[in-house]
Design a protein around this motif. Structure first.
Motif, short mmCIF file in Angstrom:
data_model
loop_
_atom_site.label_atom_id
_atom_site.label_comp_id
_atom_site.label_asym_id
_atom_site.label_seq_id
_atom_site.Cartn_x
_atom_site.Cartn_y
_atom_site.Cartn_z
N ARG A 1 -17.25 -4.89 -5.73
CA ARG A 1 -17.24 -5.22 -4.31
C ARG A 1 -15.82 -5.38 -3.79
NH1 ARG A 1 -20.50 -9.74 -4.18
NH2 ARG A 1 -18.66 -11.05 -4.50
N ALA A 2 -14.94 -5.96 -4.60
CA ALA A 2 -13.55 -6.14 -4.17
C ALA A 2 -12.88 -4.79 -3.93
CB ALA A 2 -12.78 -6.94 -5.22
N GLY A 3 -13.06 -3.85 -4.85
CA GLY A 3 -12.47 -2.52 -4.67
C GLY A 3 -13.03 -1.81 -3.46
N LEU A 4 -14.35 -1.91 -3.28
CA LEU A 4 -15.00 -1.25 -2.14
C LEU A 4 -14.54 -1.86 -0.83
CD1 LEU A 4 -17.16 0.72 -1.05
CD2 LEU A 4 -18.84 -1.10 -1.38
N LEU A 5 -14.54 -3.19 -0.76
CA LEU A 5 -14.18 -3.87 0.48
C LEU A 5 -12.74 -3.59 0.88
CD1 LEU A 5 -14.88 -5.91 2.71
CD2 LEU A 5 -14.22 -7.74 1.15
N LEU A 6 -11.84 -3.62 -0.09
CA LEU A 6 -10.43 -3.40 0.23
C LEU A 6 -10.22 -2.00 0.78
CD1 LEU A 6 -7.66 -4.74 0.15
CD2 LEU A 6 -7.32 -3.75 -2.11
N ASN A 7 -10.92 -1.02 0.24
CA ASN A 7 -10.76 0.35 0.72
C ASN A 7 -11.38 0.53 2.11
OD1 ASN A 7 -11.65 3.37 0.95
ND2 ASN A 7 -10.09 3.32 -0.65
N LEU A 8 -12.58 0.01 2.30
CA LEU A 8 -13.27 0.19 3.59
C LEU A 8 -12.59 -0.60 4.71
CD1 LEU A 8 -17.05 0.13 2.62
CD2 LEU A 8 -15.59 2.10 3.10
N ALA A 9 -11.85 -1.65 4.37
CA ALA A 9 -11.18 -2.45 5.39
C ALA A 9 -9.81 -1.88 5.75
CB ALA A 9 -11.02 -3.89 4.90
N ASN A 10 -9.47 -0.74 5.20
CA ASN A 10 -8.17 -0.12 5.47
C ASN A 10 -8.32 0.99 6.51
OD1 ASN A 10 -5.63 0.97 5.46
ND2 ASN A 10 -5.62 1.54 3.29
N PRO A 11 -7.91 0.76 7.75
CA PRO A 11 -8.09 1.79 8.78
C PRO A 11 -7.27 3.05 8.50
CG PRO A 11 -6.68 0.02 9.59
CD PRO A 11 -7.23 -0.43 8.28
N LYS A 12 -6.17 2.90 7.77
CA LYS A 12 -5.35 4.07 7.45
C LYS A 12 -6.11 5.03 6.55
CE LYS A 12 -0.84 1.83 7.89
NZ LYS A 12 0.42 1.48 7.20
N ALA A 13 -6.98 4.49 5.69
CA ALA A 13 -7.76 5.35 4.80
C ALA A 13 -8.70 6.23 5.61
CB ALA A 13 -8.55 4.49 3.81
N SER A 14 -9.27 5.67 6.68
CA SER A 14 -10.19 6.45 7.50
C SER A 14 -9.47 7.58 8.24
CB SER A 14 -10.89 5.54 8.51
OG SER A 14 -9.96 5.01 9.44
N ILE A 15 -8.35 7.26 8.86
CA ILE A 15 -7.60 8.27 9.60
C ILE A 15 -7.06 9.32 8.66
CG2 ILE A 15 -5.69 8.66 11.18
CD1 ILE A 15 -8.04 7.06 12.35
N PHE A 16 -6.65 8.89 7.47
CA PHE A 16 -6.10 9.84 6.51
C PHE A 16 -7.18 10.81 6.04
CE2 PHE A 16 -4.53 11.28 2.40
CZ PHE A 16 -3.24 11.64 2.73
N ALA A 17 -8.38 10.29 5.78
CA ALA A 17 -9.48 11.17 5.38
C ALA A 17 -9.79 12.18 6.47
CB ALA A 17 -10.73 10.34 5.05
N LEU A 18 -9.74 11.74 7.71
CA LEU A 18 -10.01 12.62 8.84
C LEU A 18 -8.97 13.73 8.94
CD1 LEU A 18 -11.69 13.19 11.42
CD2 LEU A 18 -10.14 11.68 12.65
N ALA A 19 -7.72 13.41 8.64
CA ALA A 19 -6.65 14.40 8.75
C ALA A 19 -6.50 15.24 7.48
CB ALA A 19 -5.32 13.70 9.05
N PHE A 20 -6.87 14.66 6.33
CA PHE A 20 -6.60 15.30 5.04
C PHE A 20 -7.65 16.34 4.67
CE2 PHE A 20 -7.25 14.78 0.32
CZ PHE A 20 -6.20 15.61 -0.05
N LEU A 21 -8.91 15.96 4.67
CA LEU A 21 -9.96 16.83 4.15
C LEU A 21 -10.11 18.15 4.90
CD1 LEU A 21 -12.71 14.22 3.21
CD2 LEU A 21 -11.16 15.44 1.69
N PRO A 22 -10.10 18.16 6.24
CA PRO A 22 -10.32 19.44 6.94
C PRO A 22 -9.26 20.49 6.63
CG PRO A 22 -10.63 17.59 8.44
CD PRO A 22 -10.03 17.03 7.18
N GLN A 23 -8.08 20.09 6.20
CA GLN A 23 -7.03 21.07 5.91
C GLN A 23 -7.41 21.99 4.76
OE1 GLN A 23 -2.93 19.55 5.79
NE2 GLN A 23 -3.74 17.57 6.45
N PHE A 24 -8.32 21.56 3.91
CA PHE A 24 -8.67 22.34 2.73
C PHE A 24 -10.04 23.01 2.84
CE2 PHE A 24 -5.60 19.16 1.51
CZ PHE A 24 -4.67 19.91 0.81
N VAL A 25 -10.64 22.92 4.00
CA VAL A 25 -11.88 23.66 4.26
C VAL A 25 -11.49 25.06 4.72
CG1 VAL A 25 -13.97 23.81 5.64
CG2 VAL A 25 -13.16 21.58 4.84
N PRO A 26 -11.93 26.11 4.04
CA PRO A 26 -11.54 27.47 4.42
C PRO A 26 -11.85 27.76 5.88
CG PRO A 26 -12.67 27.48 2.31
CD PRO A 26 -12.79 26.09 2.86
#
Length: 212
Positions: free
Chosen positions: A117-142
């Protein structure tokens, strides 16, 4: 997607190598036991996968577009980091001349849930992780993949691969701490490591709280 896979894995490696709150928490919990460290890794990577899913569905775009939503999550993230930091400093004080495992009673089942729970909570409470996922993943979709279900499938697959890759990477951290257990288990060394970990988490929380 196969043509972009090497670049994607290289980017995943660079991301994992960048130190952050999750790295501090993983190492801190790995000091207690290898099991605690790995459960923290699994919790953190569950958060990575969930942010990837949210990005695939476009939900993290809300945080990117709404300053209020981002600030709310940023405040929550700062509180979570400060809470973990204070908890770690208090554990360092309780350690004293005893080992941390003796200072903090930890039943296997309850401790496992707490570490995950500690690992999950710390990651989900990080807004930078959300924005980074939004910017990172689409770059590698053909580019040839059309919008809709195939695009969604590709994003989910990349998110899963990202999480699995980081599980393997952070497992090396846990293994390294476990190999150094004889040295790190000394009360004085462990107390200092706890103090450093707690201080870093508090500083990261303060930085997240005050940044624009």
């Amino acid at each position: 997607m196969w043509s972009t896979l090497p670049a994607f894995l290289g980017a995943c490696l660079l991301i994992a190598m960048s130190p952050g709150p999750s790295t501090v928490l993983i190492i801190r919990n790995a000091l207690r036991s290898r099991r605690a460290g790995m459960l923290t890794v699994l919790g953190n990577e569950s958060g990575v996968f969930l942010w990837g899913i949210f990005a695939a569905f476009g939900l993290t775009a809300v945080l990117d577009a709404s300053e209020i939503a981002y600030d709310v999550l940023r405040a929550v993230g700062a509180v979570v980091l400060l809470g973990f930091g204070v908890q770690t400093l208090r554990a360092a004080r309780r350690t004293g001349r005893a080992g941390l495992a003796d200072a903090i009673p930890d039943k296997a089942a309850a401790g496992g849930v707490r570490d995950y729970r500690a690992g999950l909570l710390l990651n989900l409470a990080n807004p930078k992780a959300s924005i980074f996922a939004l910017a990172f993943l689409p770059q590698f979709v053909p580019q040839s993949v059309p919008e809709g279900a195939p695009h969604l499938t590709a994003m989910v697959a990349l998110a899963a691969l990202w999480a699995v890759f980081e599980v393997g990477y952070y497992a090396l951290y846990v293994w390294g701490v476990d190999r150094m257990r004889a040295l790190l288990s000394r009360p004085g060394a462990r107390r200092r490591l706890e103090q450093v970990s707690g201080g870093v988490l508090i500083l990261l929380g303060i930085r997240l709280a005050v940044e624009s």
